[in-house]
Each structure stands twice: as structure tokens, then as C-alpha cells.
Motif scaffolding. Structure first.
Motif, PDB file in Angstrom:
ATOM      1  N   GLU A   1      24.395  39.564  50.175  1.00  0.00           N
ATOM      2  CA  GLU A   1      23.638  40.245  51.251  1.00  0.00           C
ATOM      3  C   GLU A   1      23.030  41.459  50.554  1.00  0.00           C
ATOM      4  N   ALA A   2      22.400  42.388  51.145  1.00  0.00           N
ATOM      5  CA  ALA A   2      21.740  43.546  50.789  1.00  0.00           C
ATOM      6  C   ALA A   2      22.983  44.391  50.503  1.00  0.00           C
ATOM      7  N   PRO A   3      23.180  45.152  49.412  1.00  0.00           N
ATOM      8  CA  PRO A   3      24.342  46.013  48.905  1.00  0.00           C
ATOM      9  C   PRO A   3      24.339  47.312  50.045  1.00  0.00           C
ATOM     10  N   PRO A   4      25.627  47.329  50.816  1.00  0.00           N
ATOM     11  CA  PRO A   4      25.669  48.347  51.755  1.00  0.00           C
ATOM     12  C   PRO A   4      25.867  49.724  50.901  1.00  0.00           C
ATOM     13  N   ARG A   5      25.329  50.647  51.424  1.00  0.00           N
ATOM     14  CA  ARG A   5      25.396  52.012  50.818  1.00  0.00           C
ATOM     15  C   ARG A   5      25.553  53.027  51.835  1.00  0.00           C
ATOM     16  N   LEU A   6      26.248  54.174  51.663  1.00  0.00           N
ATOM     17  CA  LEU A   6      26.468  55.233  52.399  1.00  0.00           C
ATOM     18  C   LEU A   6      25.368  56.418  51.874  1.00  0.00           C
ATOM     19  N   PRO A   7      25.045  57.266  52.716  1.00  0.00           N
ATOM     20  CA  PRO A   7      24.282  58.417  52.366  1.00  0.00           C
ATOM     21  C   PRO A   7      25.098  59.331  51.774  1.00  0.00           C
ATOM     22  N   PRO A   8      24.693  60.180  50.683  1.00  0.00           N
ATOM     23  CA  PRO A   8      25.723  61.311  49.998  1.00  0.00           C
ATOM     24  C   PRO A   8      26.186  62.412  50.761  1.00  0.00           C
ATOM     25  N   TRP A   9      25.652  62.499  52.000  1.00  0.00           N
ATOM     26  CA  TRP A   9      26.638  63.503  52.973  1.00  0.00           C
ATOM     27  C   TRP A   9      27.646  63.027  53.635  1.00  0.00           C
TER      28      TRP A   9
ATOM     29  N   VAL B   1      28.330  32.729  56.170  1.00  0.00           N
ATOM     30  CA  VAL B   1      27.754  31.937  57.129  1.00  0.00           C
ATOM     31  C   VAL B   1      27.458  30.702  56.738  1.00  0.00           C
ATOM     32  N   SER B   2      27.313  30.410  55.343  1.00  0.00           N
ATOM     33  CA  SER B   2      26.881  29.163  54.714  1.00  0.00           C
ATOM     34  C   SER B   2      27.552  29.400  53.364  1.00  0.00           C
ATOM     35  N   GLU B   3      27.937  28.314  53.012  1.00  0.00           N
ATOM     36  CA  GLU B   3      28.443  28.239  51.437  1.00  0.00           C
ATOM     37  C   GLU B   3      27.346  28.485  50.354  1.00  0.00           C
ATOM     38  N   ASP B   4      26.238  28.025  50.887  1.00  0.00           N
ATOM     39  CA  ASP B   4      24.891  28.364  50.042  1.00  0.00           C
ATOM     40  C   ASP B   4      24.366  30.003  50.102  1.00  0.00           C
ATOM     41  N   ILE B   5      24.416  30.567  48.971  1.00  0.00           N
ATOM     42  CA  ILE B   5      24.207  31.870  48.985  1.00  0.00           C
ATOM     43  C   ILE B   5      22.792  32.424  49.358  1.00  0.00           C
ATOM     44  N   ALA B   6      22.050  31.555  49.360  1.00  0.00           N
ATOM     45  CA  ALA B   6      20.620  31.653  49.808  1.00  0.00           C
ATOM     46  C   ALA B   6      20.358  31.563  50.989  1.00  0.00           C
ATOM     47  N   THR B   7      21.260  30.451  51.792  1.00  0.00           N
ATOM     48  CA  THR B   7      21.119  30.456  53.198  1.00  0.00           C
ATOM     49  C   THR B   7      22.015  31.499  53.811  1.00  0.00           C
ATOM     50  N   HIS B   8      22.911  31.853  53.251  1.00  0.00           N
ATOM     51  CA  HIS B   8      23.857  33.050  53.958  1.00  0.00           C
ATOM     52  C   HIS B   8      22.973  34.355  54.034  1.00  0.00           C
ATOM     53  N   GLY B   9      22.373  34.646  52.779  1.00  0.00           N
ATOM     54  CA  GLY B   9      21.671  35.841  52.714  1.00  0.00           C
ATOM     55  C   GLY B   9      20.510  35.868  53.842  1.00  0.00           C
ATOM     56  N   ALA B  10      19.607  34.703  53.697  1.00  0.00           N
ATOM     57  CA  ALA B  10      18.649  34.574  54.722  1.00  0.00           C
ATOM     58  C   ALA B  10      19.012  34.897  56.283  1.00  0.00           C
ATOM     59  N   VAL B  11      20.098  34.198  56.594  1.00  0.00           N
ATOM     60  CA  VAL B  11      20.633  34.379  57.789  1.00  0.00           C
ATOM     61  C   VAL B  11      21.126  35.858  58.024  1.00  0.00           C
ATOM     62  N   MET B  12      21.828  36.298  57.312  1.00  0.00           N
ATOM     63  CA  MET B  12      22.165  37.829  57.349  1.00  0.00           C
ATOM     64  C   MET B  12      20.671  38.837  57.617  1.00  0.00           C
ATOM     65  N   ARG B  13      19.806  38.450  56.822  1.00  0.00           N
ATOM     66  CA  ARG B  13      18.663  39.277  56.869  1.00  0.00           C
ATOM     67  C   ARG B  13      17.960  39.087  58.248  1.00  0.00           C
ATOM     68  N   ILE B  14      18.133  37.904  58.940  1.00  0.00           N
ATOM     69  CA  ILE B  14      17.397  37.562  60.002  1.00  0.00           C
ATOM     70  C   ILE B  14      18.281  38.290  61.168  1.00  0.00           C
TER      71      ILE B  14
ATOM     72  N   VAL C   1      11.801  27.996  64.832  1.00  0.00           N
ATOM     73  CA  VAL C   1      11.063  28.618  63.836  1.00  0.00           C
ATOM     74  C   VAL C   1      12.247  28.890  62.431  1.00  0.00           C
ATOM     75  N   ILE C   2      13.139  29.613  62.782  1.00  0.00           N
ATOM     76  CA  ILE C   2      14.319  29.791  61.996  1.00  0.00           C
ATOM     77  C   ILE C   2      14.722  28.685  61.268  1.00  0.00           C
ATOM     78  N   GLU C   3      15.148  27.657  62.155  1.00  0.00           N
ATOM     79  CA  GLU C   3      15.687  26.408  61.480  1.00  0.00           C
ATOM     80  C   GLU C   3      14.687  25.660  60.647  1.00  0.00           C
ATOM     81  N   THR C   4      13.434  25.898  60.984  1.00  0.00           N
ATOM     82  CA  THR C   4      12.091  25.247  59.985  1.00  0.00           C
ATOM     83  C   THR C   4      12.272  25.919  58.748  1.00  0.00           C
ATOM     84  N   ALA C   5      12.383  27.008  58.629  1.00  0.00           N
ATOM     85  CA  ALA C   5      12.115  28.074  57.552  1.00  0.00           C
ATOM     86  C   ALA C   5      13.478  27.600  56.705  1.00  0.00           C
ATOM     87  N   LEU C   6      14.766  27.683  57.273  1.00  0.00           N
ATOM     88  CA  LEU C   6      15.844  27.477  56.499  1.00  0.00           C
ATOM     89  C   LEU C   6      16.110  26.137  55.913  1.00  0.00           C
TER      90      LEU C   6
END
Length: 606
Positions: A422-430, A453-466, A496-501
Motif C-alpha cells: 500500500e502507500a506508506p503511511p506517514r505522520l506529519p512532523p507536528w 484483500v488479495s494474496e496478489d500484491i498488485a491486486t491488494h494495492g489496487a483495491v486499497m487505492r480504490i 468497471v472495477i472488476e473489469t480493470a482488476l
């Protein structure tokens, strides 16, 4: 009714068990807002809803009662056929896979089930009220019934940018005592009143080549657009100038051959932002459209009128810093009478795969994967070696979560940000050290049992971004509803999501050809040369000019702030960062998300 009328409340519904103990809460809910009540066979209240109008549809088939709530273009006859089939087979999947974006609520022999959409535009929540489980579309409504307030630990979680990892994102709500149902899950109330939350959707495996996938996307995306814009006398599209909005504009014009579609573009103060030029070009190529460009000179800046322009929403909105700009756009749309406004949010996340696809692509075509690796590295200003190492060393999901927990305040490397789970979670410096420590411990704790969500890393990442963009889009839609403008996001429809995935990621993602799946799908339905743009605009200039123009108001916002009083941030550090914003490289999302949480906390009431 609009927010300006002074009485706007977002639509909501609650699902109750068939139990006398639910009577008191049912009576309280039914008294609110002239709510509509559907009944169990026993005569007790089953579903109490407010504000949905014709978007709440019901059908009964033998022992099965079906309620669709939201945007779904299926005809009454087709809905009855599907309900009859579900009543006979016991399988409700066809009802859940209809086009549109909606809630599905069913009742069968004392068992009630409810689910939202797979993207997360329509989310569900649950809580115990007066000793019984209640499901609802509104966490604020449930919090009101439970008698609880804002969960400040959730507010700390909300400071993470771009978003919290999935195990935290879908485990809490802004309110104490209220729990979320994660997208892709269904909540069921048994005849005895017990609650179960079970997975109802699994992302498809990528098996389609580009040509086959494009045919399928052409069909489902065209239907997603037409189902929204074909009927209203006035329909509109947010035309940014990018490929996603250009495709929607072309499909909308095609779906309304006898009517004019309104295209609306917000101009930029940045001389090097090509969006307006591309938007004008798109409008010239299309027949049956009127194009309205809102000039930046007469348009509010980002961070303008922060406290006066906010919307009453269930949680902080990422567009809070641009609320004044958004309100002006909505006023224009309302003045033109738009009965359906299309927005391209979700296009990037749905149509383009995360770069974690590169290792699996190498297994199918090593040369193609290497060519993609070099292109993506160049586009993202990192080295091919760094990107290859990041993609190859992501590890398991639990390992990724543990690393993320240990790096909450460290700068994210470009390669790691592109190719992880997934996108690396980051906290602001304050963020105060105690909050950093607590979030780290919480993330380490959930990492022990977390499942992707999926054992496939790209599918998991895509679903989380969505799901991350759908979360933001749902608040955008709710704010539009407050202005009386129905908002729609076709790229977040399930089909649409299922077609892309289901499309091989290296086929739908290409550093040398922007969005090949979208262009292959829509080009045959659009004028020649419409979908040829190869660059993207940016809004950093708008953010920085807004910071410069409204620095004093922002500094005042973080003097005696709600976040500071809650012990979540160091106000002095925020003010210093704002003063140094022109020279200090702080991700804009840190500022806009912190502003969003602060403004929401000030006004939040269950």
C-alpha cells in the motif's frame, strides 16, 4: 432540499432486528425527519430511512424482501426477475452485482442482511443500541443513538497520509461505540438478533488481455455513464482536462444525443498547468456540449474562508481546504439545474495498476517488464535499480505492516512508495511523540493477524487505492447532495472495477502510453484525437499560493486548536511549518489533511 435552506440532513437508514427490544430505538428513529418505515412480517419496524426518495426501491419475492438504496439503473421488471431468482436459489449475488452504486438490504425468514458497494462509496456501520444490534448508513446517526462522542484516537489515525493501512482504516469510525463494516463485507442480523460480519466479495484474478478487457470496459463504462445522464434534463461533467474526465464527457455526450451536456472546468493560476487548454480542446471536439470555464481570478483560493465554507459531514473531508472553491462550483451547477454531475475521481486508481505488478509481469514477459521498469523509474525520478529492489523486497503483507509501523515519521523513498503493498503511511512532523508511539504499537498489534484483500500484491494495492479514493469521493458526493446536485463516480462502479482488476496489470499500465485500457475502450466511441493527452496537470501551485495568501488565518486556526487540546499535535510546530512552507519541503497532504481533521473536530457532534 439544500444546505442553504438551513434544514439539510444527509440521507440515512437503519436496519433493526425483529425483536420487541428494538421498539424504543425504532420509535425514536421513526420520529426523526419524517422517516419512512418498512416492516418485518411481524409488523415490527425493519428498515427506517430518511431522505432517499425514489432512490429507495423495494420488491418482494416469496419469503425474500429486497431493498436497493442509492443509484441503480435496473428496471422494475428486471429487479423483480432477479428477486424471484434469488428467492428460489438463495443466492443474492446477482442483486449485489447490478450496475450503479448502492446499498443492498434483504430480509428472508427472519434474517436481515445489508451490504454496501465494493469500492466503499456506500459504507455500513453497526452499534448496540438499547441492547440490540442496529445497522446504519450513518455513523453519526448511530453515535446519536448510542449517546457517544468523537473518538479522539480515530482522529489521530486520520492524520496519517495518504491514509491508514487497511487493518486500521476499516476497524474504527470517528465515533466511540460505532464500528464499520469494511467494503466487500456484509452484515447479517440473525432471527435471534445476533450480528455477523462476513466477506461478500473477492477481487477477480487478472486473466484478460487488453483487447478483450477493452471490449468489456467499453460496455460497462458506457452503461455506467448512460444510466446516470440519459434521463435528467440537465447533466454535467467535471472536465479537468485529463483522460478520465475527457472519456466521461465523450460518453455523456453520446448518451444524450438530443440534449446538451454541460462541461465545467476550473481554471488554474499556474501558467504551466495545461489542464484548461486540454479541457477546451476536448470541448471543441465534442458535439452537443456547452463548456463553462470558471476563471481563477474570480474563484476562491485554496484555504480561503476555511471556517465559514465547511460542510456538515460524518468525517473529515480531504477537500476541506478547498471548500470555498467547491461551494462556488456547486452554486454554478445548481444554477444550471444539473440533475446528474459526473466526476472522474477513481479513474487513476481503478484503471492503472500499482507498480508492485512488475515482478509478476517479469514472470510473463521479462523484456516487457524491464522496459516498464525503466519507464516507470524515469517518470517517477528514481533509479531502475531502486525500483526493482523495492518491488522485489516488499515481503509479506504482515512484514510490510511491521516496517510501516517503524517508519511512520521517516521520509518515504520514492521507490518504496511506488511498489509496496500500500502507500506508506506517514505522520506529519507536528504529531506529538506519544501519538506516534501509540499508533506504532497499534499497527504492530494488528500486523500479527492482518490478512490482505488479495494474496496478489498488485491486486491488494489496487483495491486499497480504490477504497481510499472512494472514501474521499463519498464525502464529496454528500457535500454535493447538500447543494442539491447529485454526484456520480462511474469509475467506482463494481463492473468497471472488476473489469480493470481482471486485466493483466502490464496491459492496463504502461509508462509509455497513459491509460491504455481506457483509451482502447473509449476511443471507438469518441471523436478521433480526443484521448491523446500524455501528461498530467498538478495543483501544487494552487496550494502554495493559497498558503501564502491565507497564512495568518491558518496560523490562527492552530492557536488553541481542537487537535492541540486533544493532545494530538504540537501547535507551535504546525505554525512554524506553515511559516516555512515556501522553502521547506513538507508534503501538501500533511497540511491539507491536518486542516481537514481540525475543522471537522471543531464542528463534530454525534
Amino acid at each position: 432540499m439544500t444546505e442553504a435552506a438551513g434544514a439539510f440532513r444527509p440521507p440515512w437508514f437503519c436496519v433493526l432486528p425483529d425483536d420487541d427490544a428494538a421498539g424504543p430505538v425504532a420509535r425514536r428513529l421513526a420520529r426523526q425527519d419524517a422517516a419512512r418505515t418498512l416492516q418485518h412480517s411481524s409488523g415490527r419496524p425493519w428498515l427506517i430511512a430518511f431522505g432517499w426518495g425514489k432512490r429507495l426501491r423495494t420488491v418482494a419475492a416469496g419469503p425474500l424482501k429486497v431493498v436497493l438504496i442509492g443509484s441503480c439503473p435496473v428496471s422494475a421488471a428486471r429487479l423483480r426477475v432477479l428477486a424471484d431468482r434469488a428467492a428460489e436459489t438463495g443466492d443474492e449475488e446477482e442483486l449485489a452485482a447490478l450496475p450503479g452504486s448502492y446499498y443492498l438490504v434483504t430480509s428472508r425468514r427472519g434474517v436481515r442482511s445489508a451490504r454496501g458497494d465494493v469500492a466503499g462509496l456506500n459504507r455500513l456501520y453497526y452499534a448496540t443500541v438499547d441492547g440490540v444490534w442496529v445497522l446504519s448508513s450513518s455513523p453519526r446517526q448511530l453515535a446519536h443513538e448510542v449517546g457517544k462522542g468523537v473518538d479522539e484516537r480515530w482522529a489521530a489515525l486520520r492524520l496519517l497520509a495518504p491514509h491508514a493501512p487497511a487493518p486500521l482504516l476499516f476497524s474504527r469510525t470517528p465515533y466511540e461505540g460505532v464500528k464499520p463494516v469494511a467494503p466487500g463485507y456484509a452484515a447479517t442480523l440473525s432471527a435471534s438478533g445476533r450480528l455477523a460480519v462476513t466477506r461478500s466479495w473477492t477481487p477477480p484474478t487478472a486473466v484478460l488481455p487488453l483487447e478483450m478487457a477493452a471490449e468489456r470496459l467499453r460496455d460497462v463504462l458506457a452503461k455506467a455513464v448512460a444510466s446516470r445522464v440519459a434521463s435528467p434534463p440537465v447533466a454535467s461533467v467535471q472536465l479537468s482536462g485529463g483522460l478520465d474526465s475527457a472519456a466521461l464527457a465523450a460518453l455523456a455526450a453520446r448518451a444524450r444525443p438530443a440534449s446538451t451536456s454541460l462541461l465545467i472546468t476550473v481554471g488554474s493560476r499556474a501558467a504551466d498547468n495545461p489542464d484548461e487548454r486540454w479541457a477546451r480542446r476536448t470541448a471543441r471536439l465534442l458535439d452537443g456540449v456547452d463548456h463553462l470555464v470558471l476563471g481563477p481570478g474570480a474563484y476562491p483560493r485554496i484555504f480561503q474562508d476555511l471556517q465559514d465554507a465547511q460542510f456538515a459531514l460524518d468525517e473529515p473531508a480531504s477537500f476541506a481546504s478547498s471548500a470555498a472553491r467547491f461551494r462556488q462550483t456547486l452554486r454554478v451547477l445548481a444554477e444550471h439545474g444539473s440533475g446528474a454531475h459526473l466526476n472522474g475521481q477513481g479513474g487513476d486508481e481503478t484503471l492503472v495498476a500499482p507498480l508492485s505488478y512488475l515482478p509478476q509481469a517479469a514472470g510473463r514477459s521479462p523484456y516487457r517488464a524491464w522496459w516498464h521498469l525503466r519507464g516507470h523509474a524515469a517518470l517517477n525520478r528514481t533509479s531502475s535499480l531502486s525500483l526493482a529492489q523495492a518491488a522485489a523486497s516488499a515481503g509479506t503483507y504482515r512484514q510490510w505492516l511491521i516496517r510501516a509501523a517503524d517508519r511512520l515519521t521517516l521520509p518515504a523513498s520514492p521507490a518504496a512508495a511506488l511498489a509496496g503493498w500500500e502507500a506508506p503511511p506517514r505522520l506529519p512532523p507536528w504529531t506529538v511523540p506519544e501519538v506516534v508511539r501509540d499508533l506504532r504499537h497499534e499497527l504492530l498489534a494488528v500486523a500479527e493477524t492482518a490478512e490482505p484483500v488479495s494474496e496478489d500484491i498488485a491486486t491488494h494495492g489496487a483495491v486499497m487505492r480504490i477504497r481510499s479514493v472512494a472514501r474521499r469521493a463519498s464525502l464529496y458526493r454528500d457535500a454535493m447532495e447538500a447543494a442539491g446536485v447529485p454526484g456520480h463516480f462511474p469509475y467506482l462502479d463494481r463492473a468497471v472495477i472488476e473489469t480493470a482488476l481482471a486485466t493483466w496489470p502490464e496491459e492496463r499500465t504502461d509508462p509509455w502510453s497513459p491509460k491504455p485500457l481506457l483509451t482502447a475502450a473509449v476511443a471507438p466511441l469518441a471523436p478521433p484525437g480526443l484521448l491523446v493527452r500524455r501528461d498530467k496537470g498538478h495543483y501544487n501551485h494552487e496550494i502554495h499560493t493559497g498558503l501564502a495568501a491565507h497564512h495568518r488565518e491558518l496560523a490562527e486556526l492552530f492557536t488553541g486548536s481542537a487537535l492541540g487540546k486533544a493532545g494530538l499535535i504540537d501547535e507551535g510546530a504546525v505554525r512554524q511549518a506553515l511559516a516555512e512552507a515556501a522553502t521547506r519541503r513538507i508534503p501538501p497532504a500533511f497540511i491539507t489533511e491536518t486542516v481537514a481533521v481540525e475543522l471537522w473536530l471543531r464542528s463534530a457532534r454525534p
